[in-house]
Design an enzyme around this catalytic site. Structure first.
Site, mmCIF file in Angstrom:
data_model
loop_
_atom_site.group_PDB
_atom_site.id
_atom_site.type_symbol
_atom_site.label_atom_id
_atom_site.label_comp_id
_atom_site.label_asym_id
_atom_site.label_seq_id
_atom_site.Cartn_x
_atom_site.Cartn_y
_atom_site.Cartn_z
ATOM 1 N N SER A 413 -46.479 29.057 -31.900
ATOM 2 C CA SER A 413 -47.936 29.419 -32.445
ATOM 3 C C SER A 413 -48.572 30.278 -31.050
ATOM 4 C CB SER A 413 -48.701 28.319 -32.632
ATOM 5 O OG SER A 413 -49.686 28.547 -33.223
ATOM 6 N N ASP A 424 -42.871 41.734 -24.564
ATOM 7 C CA ASP A 424 -42.730 43.196 -25.057
ATOM 8 C C ASP A 424 -43.323 44.080 -24.030
ATOM 9 O OD1 ASP A 424 -41.580 41.931 -27.355
ATOM 10 O OD2 ASP A 424 -43.120 42.758 -28.613
ATOM 11 N N LYS A 438 -43.349 30.424 -35.190
ATOM 12 C CA LYS A 438 -44.466 30.404 -36.020
ATOM 13 C C LYS A 438 -45.603 31.512 -35.765
ATOM 14 C CE LYS A 438 -48.445 27.436 -37.218
ATOM 15 N NZ LYS A 438 -49.504 28.359 -36.722
#
Length: 491
Positions: A413, A424, A438
Site C-alpha cells: 500500500s 521509478d 496492493k
C-alpha cells in the site's frame, strides 16, 4: 431519498413538507385566477360553481367569453387540486393511485411498497456511499441493476429486524459488499473502525501490548509484524513473525488483524494472556508459548533510528519505518537529523519490511522528501478514468545522498507508493524480495452508529505507469539473507 431507494418507497415523515408545498400550490392557483373561495365552500363542486359566478361577473366581453375563461380555469383548478391530493397521498403512505381525468376523483389502493425500517435505511446509506464512490462502476460486472439487486437482497435479510439486531445487519452488509469481489471495500464494526483510525493517526485511546499486526493472506493467521521498542510485548520476549493463537483463552483462528488488535486493547495496567506460535528458521510450525502481558499506553508506530559503519568504512543512517501515519513524515525528518548529527552520511537506508501501509498521503509526502521538484510520485485513476497526479515540490529535499529501501512480501500500500516512486525516478535502490502488490486506494469514513466503511475509490500507477496491484515491486537487488528476521545491516 427516492433516487437512492429506486422505488416508490416514500416516508410518512415527509408529509409535513408536502402540506407546505400543497398550500403553496393552491394559494398560487387561487391568486392567479383572481377569485376568492367562499367561506361556506366545502366541496370541489361548490368551489367550481363559485368560480363560474366570479369569472362571469368579471368578464367584460360578454357571457360567452366568460364561460370560455371559466371552463379553462375550472380545468386548471381541477388539475391543481388533483395534483395536490396525489402528492399528499403518495408521500403520506405507500399506495397505488388511479386518477379519472374528467373529474378530480381519486381511487387509492394499497401497494406492495413499504416504508424502510431503521436497519434498511442504514443499509441504504452504505449502498449509496459505495455506489457514488466505488472506482469500478461496473460493480464487478454486476452492472447497475445487479448491484441494486444486492441492496434489495440486503433489505429482505433485515426486513423483520429491530435495534438490537446488529449482527444480522452487519452480516447483510458484508454479504452485499462481498458481491464486489474487493476485500478492501468493507464494513468496519465500531471496534475495527477505531483500530484502523488509530493506526492511521499513530495513536490509540486505549492501552495495548505494543505490537503491529498483519493478517497473513496465505495462512489467514494474524502475525506480529513488529514490536514497539520498549513496549510490553518486546519486554515479554515477543518477536516479529510470531503468530497469535489465543487471547485470554479465546481462539483467534480466522479472526482479522483488526479483531485481534481490539482484543489486545483494554485498560492500562490490566494483564492479557496471549498464546503465540513461533516458527522455526524454515517457516515450519515451531512451539507454542504463553505470555501474560500488562497493557500500557504505547505509541503504535514509532520510527527507530540507528547509525552503523560498513566493512568498507561507509557511514549509513538507518531508519526503520513500521507503518505510515499522519506523523510519519515528521518522524522521518527527525530521524534523519538524529543519524546525521555526528557528521555527513555516506548513505541512508530506510527499512519498510513488514510495513503494510496505512495513511496513503504519508507515502506520497515521504517520497517528496527525496525527489527533485516536478518529479512524478504517483497518479490516481478514479471511477471515471480521470487521472490526478502527485508531483514533488523539491522543497528541502535530499536528492543526492545514496538511498536504499529494504522491502519484503509484506511491504504494501502506502509503502509501495513510497518505494515505487523512488525506484521509478532512479532515486533509490530497492533491496529485498518482491512486495505485496496492493495498488488500490480506499476512503475510510464514519457511519452514524460509530462504525465505519472503507471504499476503494481509485487505483494508482507509478511514475512509469505501472499498476502494482497483484504484481508488487521487483527489487533492484535480491540478497539471499534479507527476510524480516535478518538485520538491515545484513541486507
Amino acid at each position: 431519498a427516492i433516487g437512492r431507494m429506486g422505488a416508490v418507497e416514500l416516508l410518512p415523515r415527509m408529509t409535513a413538507w408536502c402540506a407546505i408545498v400543497v398550500a403553496a400550490i393552491i394559494m398560487l392557483g387561487c391568486s392567479c385566477t383572481a377569485f376568492v373561495l367562499p367561506p361556506a365552500a366545502t366541496t370541489i363542486s361548490e368551489t367550481k360553481k363559485h368560480c363560474n359566478v366570479v369569472l362571469q361577473n368579471k368578464s367584460s366581453d360578454g357571457e360567452d367569453n366568460g364561460n370560455i375563461i371559466s371552463s379553462q380555469l375550472q380545468r386548471t383548478f381541477n388539475t391543481l387540486v388533483t395534483a395536490a391530493a396525489l402528492f399528499t397521498t403518495a408521500l403520506a403512505s405507500p399506495v397505488n393511485i388511479h386518477v379519472h381525468t374528467n373529474e378530480p376523483v381519486i381511487t387509492i389502493e394499497k401497494s406492495q411498497a413499504y416504508a424502510l425500517n431503521e436497519n434498511q435505511l442504514f443499509i441504504s446509506d452504505v449502498w449509496f456511499k459505495v455506489t457514488t464512490q466505488y472506482f469500478d462502476q461496473s460493480f464487478n460486472g454486476l452492472g447497475e441493476s445487479g448491484w441494486r439487486a444486492k441492496e434489495k437482497e440486503a433489505f429482505q435479510a433485515v426486513e423483520d429486524t429491530g435495534p438490537d439486531d446488529d449482527e444480522l445487519v452487519t452480516d447483510a452488509i458484508k454479504t452485499m459488499l462481498s458481491a464486489l469481489g474487493d476485500p478492501y471495500t468493507r464494513f468496519l464494526p465500531k471496534e475495527k473502525y477505531e483500530v484502523l483510525t488509530a493506526y492511521a493517526t499513530g495513536g490509540s485511546a486505549k492501552a495495548g501490548i505494543g505490537v503491529q499486526l498483519l493478517e497473513d493472506p496465505r495462512t489467514k493467521n494474524v502475525v506480529v509484524m513488529a514490536t514497539t521498542s520498549g513496549g510490553p510485548s518486546e519486554s515479554a520476549g515477543v518477536q516479529a513473525g510470531d503468530v497469535i493463537l489465543k487471547i485470554n483463552g479465546e481462539d483467534m483462528t480466522g479472526a482479522s488483524a483488526e479483531i485481534v488488535a481490539a482484543k489486545c486493547k483494554g485498560e492500562q495496567g490490566e494483564k492479557v494472556d496471549v498464546v503465540f506460535l513461533r516458527r522455526d528458521e524454515n517457516g515450519n510450525a515451531g512451539k507454542e508459548y504463553l505470555k501474560s502481558i500488562t497493557r500500557a499506553q504505547v505509541k503504535l508506530n514509532p520510527i527507530q533510528t540507528q547509525l552503523f559503519t560498513t566493512e568498507s568504512g561507509k557511514r549509513v543512517g538507518l531508519l526503520k519505518v513500521p507503518s505510515f501515519s499522519t506523523e510519519t513524515v515528521k518522524e522521518i525528518v527527525n530521524g534523519l537529523r538524529t543519524v546525521s548529527d555526528d557528521g555527513k552520511l555516506d548513505a541512508i537506508a530506510i527499512d519498510i519490511r513488514g510495513n503494510v501501509g496505512g495513511y496513503m498521503p504519508a507515502g506520497v509526502e515521504a517520497a517528496n522528501l527525496f525527489l527533485p521538484a516536478r518529479a512524478h510520485i504517483i497518479a490516481e485513476v478514479d471511477k471515471s478514468g480521470a487521472i490526478k497526479g502527485y508531483d514533488a515540490d523539491g522543497i528541502g529535499a535530499d536528492t543526492s545522498t545514496p538511498l536504499y529501501l529494504l522491502v519484503d512480501g509484506r511491504t504494501a500500500s502506502a509503502s509501495e507508493i513510497f518505494a515505487g516512486a523512488l525506484q521509478d525516478n532512479q532515486r533509490a535502490v530497492v533491496v529485498g524480495s518482491k512486495t505485496f502488490g496492493k495498488g488500490r486506494i480506499q476512503n475510510v469514513q464514519p457511519l452514524e452508529n460509530g462504525s465505519g466503511l472503507a471504499i476503494t475509490r481509485a487505483r494508482y500507477i507509478t511514475p512509469k505507469g505501472r499498476d502494482l496491484h497483484g504484481v508488487g515491486i521487483i527489487p533492484n537487488k535480491e540478497p539471499s539473507h534479507c527476510e524480516s528476521a535478518d538485520s538491515a545491516r545484513t541486507c
